[in-house]
Design an enzyme around this catalytic site. Structure first.
Site, short mmCIF file in Angstrom:
data_model
loop_
_atom_site.label_atom_id
_atom_site.label_comp_id
_atom_site.label_asym_id
_atom_site.label_seq_id
_atom_site.Cartn_x
_atom_site.Cartn_y
_atom_site.Cartn_z
N ARG A 1 42.97 52.59 30.08
CA ARG A 1 43.93 50.89 30.04
C ARG A 1 43.61 49.82 29.36
O ARG A 1 43.10 48.81 28.56
CB ARG A 1 45.18 51.54 28.93
CG ARG A 1 45.71 52.58 27.93
CD ARG A 1 47.13 53.42 28.50
NE ARG A 1 46.55 54.11 29.80
CZ ARG A 1 45.71 55.17 29.93
NH1 ARG A 1 45.33 55.58 28.93
NH2 ARG A 1 45.40 55.08 31.05
N LYS B 1 29.93 44.45 50.24
CA LYS B 1 29.51 44.16 50.90
C LYS B 1 29.82 43.09 51.80
O LYS B 1 29.70 42.66 52.97
CB LYS B 1 27.82 43.15 50.20
CG LYS B 1 27.96 44.18 49.45
CD LYS B 1 26.69 43.05 48.70
CE LYS B 1 25.84 43.94 48.11
NZ LYS B 1 25.07 42.52 46.85
N ARG C 1 42.68 43.74 38.49
CA ARG C 1 43.52 44.73 39.12
C ARG C 1 43.16 44.45 40.67
O ARG C 1 41.69 44.99 40.69
CB ARG C 1 43.11 45.73 38.38
CG ARG C 1 43.81 47.16 39.21
CD ARG C 1 43.44 48.45 38.20
NE ARG C 1 45.10 47.83 36.77
CZ ARG C 1 45.34 48.89 36.28
NH1 ARG C 1 44.74 49.84 36.11
NH2 ARG C 1 46.61 48.90 35.33
N1 CP Z 1 48.97 51.57 31.65
C1 CP Z 1 47.81 51.62 31.93
O1 CP Z 1 47.42 50.71 33.35
O2 CP Z 1 46.87 52.19 32.23
P1 CP Z 1 45.61 52.25 33.06
O3 CP Z 1 45.13 52.03 34.54
O4 CP Z 1 44.90 52.93 32.58
O5 CP Z 1 44.58 50.78 32.52
#
Ligand code: CP
Length: 309
Positions: free
Chosen positions: A53, A82, A103
């Protein structure tokens, strides 16, 4: 001028959050009006941890605004393998893109990136810490479905220890009047002490319970389900013991309040039975669409393209 970043939902004041949600509402009503605002702009999605998402909705959001997306979807497909640091990576990416969503499994990694970045950095989830754009999504969903963000009783159920979406949502909603929380989790997966202490210091009413039953759900406006975060467990046996602790099924929904909306940041594993999906109170798939509008509004806000639209 230094770019503005988003690490935590509290980086925006309540007023700024409301403006952003207003913009997201406006985008949802007339997406075509916004379809060229980011012509020529690029978003880099730097995902060192899996996602469906968040990454795809950021990319869709930028494309919906007329821009383009580039990036990587795992550390294995980047020069992190690396040994390249997050600090060096963002210096490089700042030459390629106008804004970045990152992320990372390590808490604080997007914050480190923001220090070295020439472009806005958005925390797209850092370990078990924060997930501010999921919170914007959740708030837009709640405000759209309930008509308000104040005077709500919210049940949060599942893995409240590692569930970063829960930590961000509690901190953000705690700024609104009349909010109370029911924290439903096994003993081992209770909210971290810093989250509990923060609620206490702000005199936010909350209770911690283990069972998800009729009494627990009585008076809830929202039930926010979460999965047990397998990837944060040190021990497989502990995960297996916890993973099916809660299953929201049709029987439970029958004794739940008629107006209680069910949200879930997704992905779902077993904690909501598929038979609940057709219940009109199940809002978790509608929540996904709100996530695109919230991220479009966020991109416009951080790029300062939100004026006069
Ligand atoms: N809600 C959410 O963070 O989903 P994903 O891990 O798929 O990005």
């Amino acid at each position: 001028m230094a770019p503005r970043h988003l690490m935590s939902p509290l980086d925006f004041t309540v007023d700024e959050t409301e403006k952003l949600l207003d913009l997201a509402d406006s985008i949802g009503r007339d997406p075509l009006k916004y379809s060229h605002i980011c012509d020529g702009k690029k978003i880099a999605t730097l995902f060192y941890e899996p996602s469906t998402r968040t990454r795809l909705s950021f990319e869709a959001a930028m494309m919906n605004l007329g821009g383009k997306a580039l990036g990587f979807h795992s550390s294995d497909s980047s020069s992190a393998t690396k040994g390249e640091s997050v600090a060096d990576t963002i210096r490089i990416v700042s030459c390629y893109a106008d804004i970045c969503a990152m992320r990372h499994p390590k808490e604080g990694a997007p914050l480190v990136a923001s220090i070295y970045s020439g472009i806005p950095v958005i925390n797209a989830g850092d370990g078990g810490h924060q997930h501010p754009t999921q919170t914007l999504t959740d708030m837009l969903t709640i405000r759209s479905l309930k008509g308000r963000l104040d005077h709500l009783r919210i049940g949060l159920c599942g893995d409240l220890k590692f569930g970063r979406t829960v930590h961000s949502l509690i901190s953000s909603l705690s700024r609104y009047p009349g909010i109370s929380f029911v924290l439903i989790s096994p003993e081992e997966l209770r909210v971290p002490s810093y989250v509990r202490e923060d609620m206490k210091s702000k005199n936010i009413p909350f209770e911690e319970v283990v069972r998800l039953d009729k009494d627990t759900m009585a008076d809830l406006d929202i039930l926010y389900m979460t999965r047990v975060q397998k990837e944060r467990f040190f021990n497989e046996a502990d995960y297996v013991r916890m993973k099916d602790f809660y299953i929201l099924d049709r029987d439970k929904m029958e004794v739940a309040p008629p107006e209680m909306m069910v949200l879930h940041p997704l992905p779902r594993v077993n904690e909501i039975a598929v038979e609940v999906d057709s219940d009109p109170r199940a809002a978790y798939f509608r929540q996904v669409q709100y996530g695109v509008y919230a991220r479009m509004a966020l991109i416009l806000t951080l790029l300062e393209l939100d004026k006069g639209v």
